[in-house]
Write an enzyme that holds these catalytic residues in place. Structure first.
Site, mmCIF file in Angstrom:
data_model
loop_
_atom_site.group_PDB
_atom_site.id
_atom_site.type_symbol
_atom_site.label_atom_id
_atom_site.label_comp_id
_atom_site.label_asym_id
_atom_site.label_seq_id
_atom_site.Cartn_x
_atom_site.Cartn_y
_atom_site.Cartn_z
ATOM 1 N N ASP A 11 0.871 -1.175 0.000
ATOM 2 C CA ASP A 11 0.000 0.000 0.000
ATOM 3 C C ASP A 11 0.905 1.222 0.000
ATOM 4 O O ASP A 11 1.781 1.339 0.854
ATOM 5 C CB ASP A 11 -0.888 0.028 1.242
ATOM 6 C CG ASP A 11 -1.987 -1.030 1.173
ATOM 7 O OD1 ASP A 11 -2.028 -1.777 0.179
ATOM 8 O OD2 ASP A 11 -2.785 -1.117 2.117
ATOM 9 N N ASP A 130 -13.988 -5.430 -3.588
ATOM 10 C CA ASP A 130 -14.020 -5.461 -2.123
ATOM 11 C C ASP A 130 -15.410 -5.908 -1.703
ATOM 12 O O ASP A 130 -16.402 -5.341 -2.168
ATOM 13 C CB ASP A 130 -13.751 -4.067 -1.547
ATOM 14 C CG ASP A 130 -12.314 -3.615 -1.782
ATOM 15 O OD1 ASP A 130 -11.461 -4.474 -2.092
ATOM 16 O OD2 ASP A 130 -12.045 -2.403 -1.659
#
Lengths: 270, 203
Positions: A11, A130
């Site tokens: 990330d 997601d």
């Protein structure tokens, strides 16, 4: 024989690697290029860079990063996070990324999958989904939702956008099938129920998805140990496993995980 | 330093092959024009996009490529670049290829997941192949493709890979070489393949 892939995920925020728990509470964990090389040396099969910068200057920072990574990394890498248009996709690919992953933009405008896969080829379009479970009562079957019996009860999976912040009210299994029809080359599936918990992947979701779609599935979210990765790749039927925390903090190396998988009969590149 | 032109025929990522060739000591540059192919020591046909569009964009260059090869300049086709070197392809219709190798490009069988994405093994049939020097049999390399070459008799298949079907992953007819996998994405093994090519160019 085709090997199952292990994919560390980095990330990235403002050019630095961070990793949060449940997409919140971020901690700084290093320089992306250095980390990328370290994972390459450990035997990572691919890398994913997820840009979570929300600022105005983000685009340029990201392109710089992709160019720097591309000069030193000789395994495939995917770039995701905030990619909205075909022109975003083009600039990331031409900076040296192999694939892009699109999430919110694909939900809001599914045609982008079709256009991007036609222009650049399905192989470089990863649709990232997601999801979060929505449990329902014994006698309840909401319209347009695929309800499954799981060990924790009857549920369907809702799609979330904006980095897991906003539910869409759309069935994730059906969305996955549609994304593949539109030209997605791979699906990257993250479970918000399991992300950051180190309790294992959502195996029941993965198993159902791999039964339904014909493209490779990358399992994400929840790996706490090598056994969880083994389950995702065997029982879950996933083609690749993405993990962050267990690698970033030196708990396991990529090589250790791969050796464990090999001992359990999973074909991996060692 | 050997000068290698990477042919740009439209879309996609050409940086990684350029960076890979530079890493192993070549002077590599991307060009989309016939002029760019002047005075080069070798040419790489990279692997991105769809066959039909690629061959259309290559139309102006096909004659030059042929004369470079006739003059003994090495040519390396990668992925779609391998496929473009064959007689024809069935991807999205029927398209005639560059014809350096005899065979037809066809889709992988539907019993396996398509595209074939990931690391798969090389079964080396010809260890003497220039590209495969010091590459151990069974090495993993990175593939991304939906079509493969069904070769006709007489084509040198140096290595094969199995994915639903047994297909050629390295073919050659000096000075033309081609890999169905991406050496620039295949870690250390892939860099060695590129280095072998550069050494051949330098010979």
């Amino acid at each position: 024989m085709l090997a199952k892939r292990i994919i560390p995920c980095l990330d990235v925020k403002k050019g630095r690697v961070v990793k949060g728990v449940g997409f919140k509470g971020l901690r700084d964990a290093g320089d992306p290029v250095e980390l990328a090389l370290a994972y390459y040396e450990q035997g990572a099969d691919e890398l994913v860079f997820l840009d979570i910068t929300a600022s105005y200057e983000r685009r340029r920072t990201l392109i710089d990063l992709v160019e720097r990574v591309s000069e030193v990394l000789f395994i495939p890498f995917t770039v995701g996070g905030g990619i909205r248009t075909v022109s975003d996709i083009r600039s990331v690919l031409s900076a040296g990324a192999d694939k892009v992953s699109i999430n919110t933009a694909a939900v809001k405008n599914p045609a982008i999958i079709e256009e991007a896969s036609r222009r650049f080829g399905s192989q470089c379009i990863v649709v990232s989904i997601d999801v979060k479970r929505v449990y329902v009562a014994e006698d309840e079957t909401p319209a347009g939702k695929e309800v499954l019996e799981t060990r924790r009860g009857r549920c369907w999976w809702d799609v979330y956008i904006y980095g897991g912040r906003q539910p869409v009210g759309m069935d994730a299994l059906r969305w996955a099938e549609r994304a593949v029809e539109l030209g997605a080359g791979e699906l990257l599936v993250s479970s918000l129920d399991f992300d950051g918990t180190k309790q294992g992947y959502d195996i029941e979701l993965l198993r159902e998805l791999s039964r339904r779609v014909s493209v490779p599935i990358i399992a994400s979210s929840g790996a706490g140990n090598p056994r969880h990765i083994l389950e995702a790749l065997t029982v879950g039927g996933a083609d690749a496993a993405l993990a962050a925390s267990i690698f970033h903090y030196g708990q396991y190396t990529v090589e250790e995980v791969k050796r464990y998988l090999a001992e359990h009969g999973v074909p991996v590149r060692l | 330093m050997v000068r290698i032109a990477i042919v740009d025929y439209g879309v996609g990522n050409l940086k990684s092959i350029r960076n890979g060739l530079r890493k192993v000591g070549a002077e590599a540059f991307v060009t989309g024009s016939v002029e760019g192919l002047k005075d080069v020591d070798a040419v790489v046909l990279p692997g991105v996009g769809a066959f039909g569009e690629a061959i259309r964009n290559l139309a102006d260059m096909s004659g030059v490529l042929r004369s470079l090869v006739d003059a003994g300049r090495p040519l390396l086709g990668i992925c779609l670049g391998l496929q473009l070197l064959f007689t024809a392809s069935t991807e999205g219709g029927f398209h005639r290829g560059l014809g350096f190798f005899r065979g037809l490009i066809v889709k992988l069988p539907s019993r396996v997941k398509i595209p074939h994405i990931g690391w798969n093994t090389l079964e080396i049939l010809n260890p003497g192949c220039v590209l495969l020097e010091d590459i151990p049999d069974g090495s993993y390399v990175y593939f991304v493709h939906s079509y493969y070459a069904k070769v006709e008799e007489g084509v040198n298949v140096d290595a094969e890979t199995v994915y639903g079907v047994r297909f050629p992953s390295v073919v050659s007819k000096e000075p033309v070489f081609a890999t169905q996998f991406h050496p620039e994405r295949s870690g250390k093994v892939g860099l060695r393949v590129l280095e072998n090519f550069v050494n051949y160019v330098r010979r």
